[in-house]
Design an enzyme around this catalytic site. Structure first.
Site, PDB file in Angstrom:
ATOM      1  N   ILE A  96       0.899  -1.149   0.000  1.00  0.00           N
ATOM      2  CA  ILE A  96       0.000   0.000   0.000  1.00  0.00           C
ATOM      3  C   ILE A  96       0.937   1.197   0.000  1.00  0.00           C
ATOM      4  O   ILE A  96       1.610   1.458   0.994  1.00  0.00           O
ATOM      5  CB  ILE A  96      -0.953   0.047   1.218  1.00  0.00           C
ATOM      6  CG1 ILE A  96      -1.981  -1.072   1.152  1.00  0.00           C
ATOM      7  CG2 ILE A  96      -1.654   1.404   1.276  1.00  0.00           C
ATOM      8  CD1 ILE A  96      -2.995  -1.076   2.304  1.00  0.00           C
ATOM      9  N   TYR A  97       1.016   1.856  -1.128  1.00  0.00           N
ATOM     10  CA  TYR A  97       1.917   2.989  -1.305  1.00  0.00           C
ATOM     11  C   TYR A  97       1.091   4.243  -1.535  1.00  0.00           C
ATOM     12  O   TYR A  97       0.271   4.291  -2.462  1.00  0.00           O
ATOM     13  CB  TYR A  97       2.827   2.769  -2.514  1.00  0.00           C
ATOM     14  CG  TYR A  97       3.983   1.807  -2.316  1.00  0.00           C
ATOM     15  CD1 TYR A  97       4.150   1.081  -1.148  1.00  0.00           C
ATOM     16  CD2 TYR A  97       4.918   1.630  -3.317  1.00  0.00           C
ATOM     17  CE1 TYR A  97       5.217   0.217  -0.982  1.00  0.00           C
ATOM     18  CE2 TYR A  97       5.987   0.768  -3.168  1.00  0.00           C
ATOM     19  CZ  TYR A  97       6.141   0.059  -2.001  1.00  0.00           C
ATOM     20  OH  TYR A  97       7.204  -0.797  -1.843  1.00  0.00           O
ATOM     21  N   ILE A  98       1.292   5.237  -0.702  1.00  0.00           N
ATOM     22  CA  ILE A  98       0.613   6.528  -0.822  1.00  0.00           C
ATOM     23  C   ILE A  98       1.689   7.605  -0.972  1.00  0.00           C
ATOM     24  O   ILE A  98       2.625   7.660  -0.171  1.00  0.00           O
ATOM     25  CB  ILE A  98      -0.258   6.825   0.426  1.00  0.00           C
ATOM     26  CG1 ILE A  98      -1.280   5.709   0.689  1.00  0.00           C
ATOM     27  CG2 ILE A  98      -0.938   8.196   0.287  1.00  0.00           C
ATOM     28  CD1 ILE A  98      -2.361   5.569  -0.344  1.00  0.00           C
ATOM     29  N   GLY A 106      -6.732   9.167   4.838  1.00  0.00           N
ATOM     30  CA  GLY A 106      -7.668   8.054   4.796  1.00  0.00           C
ATOM     31  C   GLY A 106      -7.571   7.182   3.560  1.00  0.00           C
ATOM     32  O   GLY A 106      -8.336   6.227   3.421  1.00  0.00           O
ATOM     33  N   LEU A 107      -6.631   7.477   2.671  1.00  0.00           N
ATOM     34  CA  LEU A 107      -6.536   6.706   1.430  1.00  0.00           C
ATOM     35  C   LEU A 107      -5.992   5.299   1.665  1.00  0.00           C
ATOM     36  O   LEU A 107      -6.432   4.344   1.012  1.00  0.00           O
ATOM     37  CB  LEU A 107      -5.686   7.457   0.403  1.00  0.00           C
ATOM     38  CG  LEU A 107      -6.212   8.843   0.014  1.00  0.00           C
ATOM     39  CD1 LEU A 107      -5.249   9.530  -0.937  1.00  0.00           C
ATOM     40  CD2 LEU A 107      -7.609   8.761  -0.575  1.00  0.00           C
ATOM     41  N   GLY A 108      -5.048   5.163   2.589  1.00  0.00           N
ATOM     42  CA  GLY A 108      -4.529   3.834   2.926  1.00  0.00           C
ATOM     43  C   GLY A 108      -5.620   2.941   3.484  1.00  0.00           C
ATOM     44  O   GLY A 108      -5.710   1.757   3.144  1.00  0.00           O
ATOM     45  N   LYS A 109      -6.462   3.506   4.311  1.00  0.00           N
ATOM     46  CA  LYS A 109      -7.580   2.742   4.876  1.00  0.00           C
ATOM     47  C   LYS A 109      -8.553   2.328   3.770  1.00  0.00           C
ATOM     48  O   LYS A 109      -9.081   1.218   3.774  1.00  0.00           O
ATOM     49  CB  LYS A 109      -8.301   3.569   5.939  1.00  0.00           C
ATOM     50  CG  LYS A 109      -9.335   2.789   6.710  1.00  0.00           C
ATOM     51  CD  LYS A 109      -9.877   3.586   7.874  1.00  0.00           C
ATOM     52  CE  LYS A 109     -10.812   2.730   8.705  1.00  0.00           C
ATOM     53  NZ  LYS A 109     -11.313   3.474   9.867  1.00  0.00           N
ATOM     54  N   ASN A 135       9.124   0.594  10.733  1.00  0.00           N
ATOM     55  CA  ASN A 135       8.053   1.440  10.191  1.00  0.00           C
ATOM     56  C   ASN A 135       6.885   1.412  11.184  1.00  0.00           C
ATOM     57  O   ASN A 135       5.861   0.765  10.971  1.00  0.00           O
ATOM     58  CB  ASN A 135       7.625   0.961   8.806  1.00  0.00           C
ATOM     59  CG  ASN A 135       6.715   1.935   8.107  1.00  0.00           C
ATOM     60  OD1 ASN A 135       6.158   2.853   8.715  1.00  0.00           O
ATOM     61  ND2 ASN A 135       6.532   1.718   6.806  1.00  0.00           N
ATOM     62  N   TYR A 142      -1.805  -0.967  10.775  1.00  0.00           N
ATOM     63  CA  TYR A 142      -2.275  -2.349  10.601  1.00  0.00           C
ATOM     64  C   TYR A 142      -2.811  -2.936  11.904  1.00  0.00           C
ATOM     65  O   TYR A 142      -3.783  -3.695  11.885  1.00  0.00           O
ATOM     66  CB  TYR A 142      -1.168  -3.219  10.003  1.00  0.00           C
ATOM     67  CG  TYR A 142      -0.854  -2.827   8.584  1.00  0.00           C
ATOM     68  CD1 TYR A 142      -1.841  -2.852   7.602  1.00  0.00           C
ATOM     69  CD2 TYR A 142       0.408  -2.403   8.217  1.00  0.00           C
ATOM     70  CE1 TYR A 142      -1.567  -2.468   6.302  1.00  0.00           C
ATOM     71  CE2 TYR A 142       0.693  -2.021   6.914  1.00  0.00           C
ATOM     72  CZ  TYR A 142      -0.302  -2.060   5.964  1.00  0.00           C
ATOM     73  OH  TYR A 142      -0.030  -1.692   4.667  1.00  0.00           O
TER      74      TYR A 142
END
Length: 172
Positions: A96-98, A106-109, A135, A142
């Site tokens: 998951i790369y933002i 909230g994009l990762g979620k 990290n 997570y």
């Protein structure tokens, strides 16, 4: 913020490469030598490698777009394309790369939820991923999503051996 999720096609490989290189360098560049980072970026995120991964029937890259601009992506693997043997009943969130300017919106979620929906559509029992032991922000994310540590592995970045924690969440 809500993004629009779009399945990547081979026509998207240049954008995928740009996001991959930028996000990886942003997250890991300061803690690795320039030579190790450059080698990893060149080996892992060249167009031929990304196209080969994209063409696997049990892998999927999907962009998240904000105002039609690529903000990041998720890479999912199941079956034989998982980066480690976790069994056929599992979906791997490999990435998951933002992009930095879109983090903490909230994009990762949203990409995580997309992965859950994909796992459910495939009738898979669990989702797993590897996260670098240093990290802590990703680990907290997570953990908040319900993942538990089930092991670890070595992640080779150039001459540097690094430890990733293996996290898993049961879905059924």
């Amino acid at each position: 913020m809500t993004g629009k999720i779009k399945l990547c096609t081979p026509d998207d490989v240049k954008a995928l490469q740009a996001v991959s290189r930028a996000t990886f360098a942003d997250t890991f560049g300061a803690v690795n030598t320039p030579a190790d980072l450059a080698k990893y970026l060149d080996d892992s995120y060249n167009e031929a490698q990304l196209l080969q991964e994209m063409q696997q029937p049990t892998s999927q890259f999907s962009f998240i777009l904000v105002d039609d601009q690529v903000a990041g992506y998720v890479k999912l693997n199941w079956g034989p394309t998982q980066s480690e043997e976790q069994g056929d009943g599992n979906l791997e969130i490999e990435r998951i790369y933002i992009l930095p300017e879109f983090k903490r919106q909230g994009l990762g979620k949203q990409l995580y939820q997309y992965a859950v929906e994909k796992a459910q559509a495939l009738q898979l029992a669990a989702i797993w991923l590897g996260v670098w032991e240093n990290n802590t922000s990703a680990q907290k994310f997570y953990e908040a999503m319900g993942f538990k540590e089930i092991g670890d592995h070595v992640f080779q970045l150039g001459t540097s051996k690094q430890r990733d924690l293996i996290l898993q969440k049961t879905l059924v």
